[in-house]
Design a protein around this motif. Sequence first.
Motif, mmCIF file in Angstrom:
data_model
loop_
_atom_site.group_PDB
_atom_site.id
_atom_site.type_symbol
_atom_site.label_atom_id
_atom_site.label_comp_id
_atom_site.label_asym_id
_atom_site.label_seq_id
_atom_site.Cartn_x
_atom_site.Cartn_y
_atom_site.Cartn_z
ATOM 1 N N ARG A 290 38.834 6.875 90.626
ATOM 2 C CA ARG A 290 38.360 6.664 91.990
ATOM 3 C C ARG A 290 37.498 7.861 92.381
ATOM 4 N NH1 ARG A 290 41.118 4.436 97.428
ATOM 5 N NH2 ARG A 290 39.923 5.633 98.970
ATOM 6 N N VAL A 291 36.349 7.589 92.966
ATOM 7 C CA VAL A 291 35.443 8.619 93.467
ATOM 8 C C VAL A 291 35.296 8.441 94.970
ATOM 9 C CG1 VAL A 291 33.126 9.589 93.393
ATOM 10 C CG2 VAL A 291 34.200 8.762 91.280
ATOM 11 N N ASN A 292 35.606 9.495 95.738
ATOM 12 C CA ASN A 292 35.467 9.478 97.188
ATOM 13 C C ASN A 292 34.272 10.328 97.596
ATOM 14 O OD1 ASN A 292 37.810 7.935 97.503
ATOM 15 N ND2 ASN A 292 39.109 9.738 97.741
ATOM 16 N N VAL A 293 33.568 9.894 98.626
ATOM 17 C CA VAL A 293 32.421 10.615 99.164
ATOM 18 C C VAL A 293 32.556 10.673 100.677
ATOM 19 C CG1 VAL A 293 29.912 10.656 99.411
ATOM 20 C CG2 VAL A 293 30.933 9.848 97.271
ATOM 21 N N GLY A 294 32.263 11.838 101.254
ATOM 22 C CA GLY A 294 32.313 11.994 102.712
ATOM 23 C C GLY A 294 33.505 12.818 103.132
ATOM 24 N N ASN A 295 34.344 12.259 103.987
ATOM 25 C CA ASN A 295 35.525 12.926 104.531
ATOM 26 C C ASN A 295 36.645 12.859 103.479
ATOM 27 O OD1 ASN A 295 37.364 14.109 106.269
ATOM 28 N ND2 ASN A 295 37.162 12.575 107.874
ATOM 29 N N ILE A 296 36.575 13.726 102.480
ATOM 30 C CA ILE A 296 37.422 13.606 101.291
ATOM 31 C C ILE A 296 38.865 14.053 101.560
ATOM 32 C CG2 ILE A 296 35.482 13.833 99.714
ATOM 33 C CD1 ILE A 296 36.246 16.768 99.324
ATOM 34 N N TRP A 297 39.756 13.687 100.613
ATOM 35 C CA TRP A 297 41.160 14.091 100.702
ATOM 36 C C TRP A 297 41.364 15.543 100.287
ATOM 37 C CZ3 TRP A 297 42.400 9.007 97.795
ATOM 38 C CH2 TRP A 297 42.474 7.942 98.712
ATOM 39 N N GLY A 298 40.668 15.983 99.242
ATOM 40 C CA GLY A 298 40.797 17.347 98.751
ATOM 41 C C GLY A 298 41.863 17.476 97.681
ATOM 42 N N ALA A 299 41.548 18.211 96.613
ATOM 43 C CA ALA A 299 42.467 18.344 95.481
ATOM 44 C C ALA A 299 43.715 19.147 95.851
ATOM 45 C CB ALA A 299 41.749 19.000 94.304
ATOM 46 N N ILE A 300 43.556 20.234 96.604
ATOM 47 C CA ILE A 300 44.710 21.041 96.995
ATOM 48 C C ILE A 300 45.637 20.235 97.891
ATOM 49 C CG2 ILE A 300 45.474 23.080 98.286
ATOM 50 C CD1 ILE A 300 44.263 23.882 95.690
ATOM 51 N N ASP A 301 45.081 19.574 98.903
ATOM 52 C CA ASP A 301 45.883 18.844 99.875
ATOM 53 C C ASP A 301 46.632 17.670 99.247
ATOM 54 O OD1 ASP A 301 46.315 18.944 102.875
ATOM 55 O OD2 ASP A 301 45.844 16.813 102.627
ATOM 56 N N SER A 302 46.157 17.189 98.105
ATOM 57 C CA SER A 302 46.787 16.040 97.439
ATOM 58 C C SER A 302 47.857 16.436 96.432
ATOM 59 C CB SER A 302 45.703 15.210 96.723
ATOM 60 O OG SER A 302 44.721 14.755 97.627
ATOM 61 N N ALA A 303 48.119 17.730 96.273
ATOM 62 C CA ALA A 303 49.078 18.187 95.266
ATOM 63 C C ALA A 303 50.508 17.773 95.623
ATOM 64 C CB ALA A 303 49.006 19.701 95.122
ATOM 65 N N PRO A 304 51.205 17.062 94.745
ATOM 66 C CA PRO A 304 52.613 16.757 94.982
ATOM 67 C C PRO A 304 53.425 18.038 95.140
ATOM 68 C CG PRO A 304 51.753 15.437 93.179
ATOM 69 C CD PRO A 304 50.697 16.457 93.496
ATOM 70 N N GLY A 305 54.357 18.046 96.065
ATOM 71 C CA GLY A 305 55.198 19.212 96.292
ATOM 72 C C GLY A 305 54.671 20.170 97.323
ATOM 73 N N LEU A 306 53.426 19.973 97.784
ATOM 74 C CA LEU A 306 52.878 20.864 98.808
ATOM 75 C C LEU A 306 53.554 20.620 100.156
ATOM 76 C CD1 LEU A 306 50.769 22.976 99.714
ATOM 77 C CD2 LEU A 306 49.185 21.063 100.110
ATOM 78 N N TYR A 307 53.730 19.353 100.504
ATOM 79 C CA TYR A 307 54.333 18.990 101.781
ATOM 80 C C TYR A 307 55.761 18.487 101.578
ATOM 81 C CZ TYR A 307 49.564 19.164 103.640
ATOM 82 O OH TYR A 307 48.305 19.576 104.021
#
Length: 344
Positions: free
Chosen positions: A117-134
């Motif tokens: 999947r390729v997102n363009v624009g208001n992206i999710w971000g690799a850091i923010d998507s890391a399991p265990g962060l939240y």
Amino acid sequence: MKKVLFATTALIATAGMAAAEVKISGYGRFGLDWNQANDGLPNNTDEADAAGEPSVSDAEETSITSRFRLTFDASTETDGGVTVGGRIRAQAESRDGVAGVANWSAPQFHVAYGGLRVNVGNIWGAIDSAPGLYLNTTSVGTGIDGMGFNSLAIGNGFNWDTFTSAGNGRNGVEAIYSVGGFTGHISYSKQNDLYESDGTDTGPVAAATRVEGEERTAVMLSYSFGDYFVTGAYQDSNVVANDELGFFAVGGDFGQFGATVSYGTTDASDSITLAGDVELGAASTIVAWVNSADQNTAAGRDGTAFGINYEYDLGGGVTFVAGAVSSHADDNENSVQAGLHFSF
């Protein structure tokens, strides 16, 4: 917890045209928020500055916190099986007795095929998507609204790319690939350069200094096996405070128990978070966490913070939530919240 999705779906099926799908989902949350005074004075008491004039006033000791969010997703599929779609979000909230402004997000577009999947624009971000962060809670933090997110092992003020409801977001591009238990995620964003007056020209056109916009590149790798996972993430930036940001986490479920250990490093501080959760019966869940941070710069977090979150599933997508936090502040300021969260 069971999440009930209330969706409006529009199917357009005509000869030679793939079916299009539109969904509306979201959530609402509201409750009471109690905060300890930040300055040692009674709440709502104005501090006096050096000239004896009132300066900063505390927020109400007890106030209402709330948010209402609507997410609109639309997608269609080509004859070759490629999915093309977009997302936009509307949100309004109130915190600490101050009503927020209703916002529309900038759009996110995506193209997906197979596991890519390729997102363009208001992206999710690799850091923010890391399991265990939240945390594994309705607010992904503590209480109704996250309560400052002191549980995060990365303490640099969310200076990484993430989908935002307020305005343009980072306006970047990212690629996410998943196969089996593996997920790889890379994201890139670049802000526009700015021009600031240097104050030396009094003519109609002032001399200006070019300030380069922040450029971020981040990568996240994660692997899950059974009930366990391990993840690592890294961000490179041309802004020193946001450069060489690192994150690592391991976690798993052990029947009715779960645990995660996460470590984050930034220019400002290094910290480690231990979080555990336990299911009590069929409807109750308790999550407890502790974070220890070592300050590297004057702006970093330092000391120990801890919190506890309780949730009871009332059914129909409605959850009762209560939480308490003792922050990293020198006097370990305390906060308590309780309210309802409903998803649709």
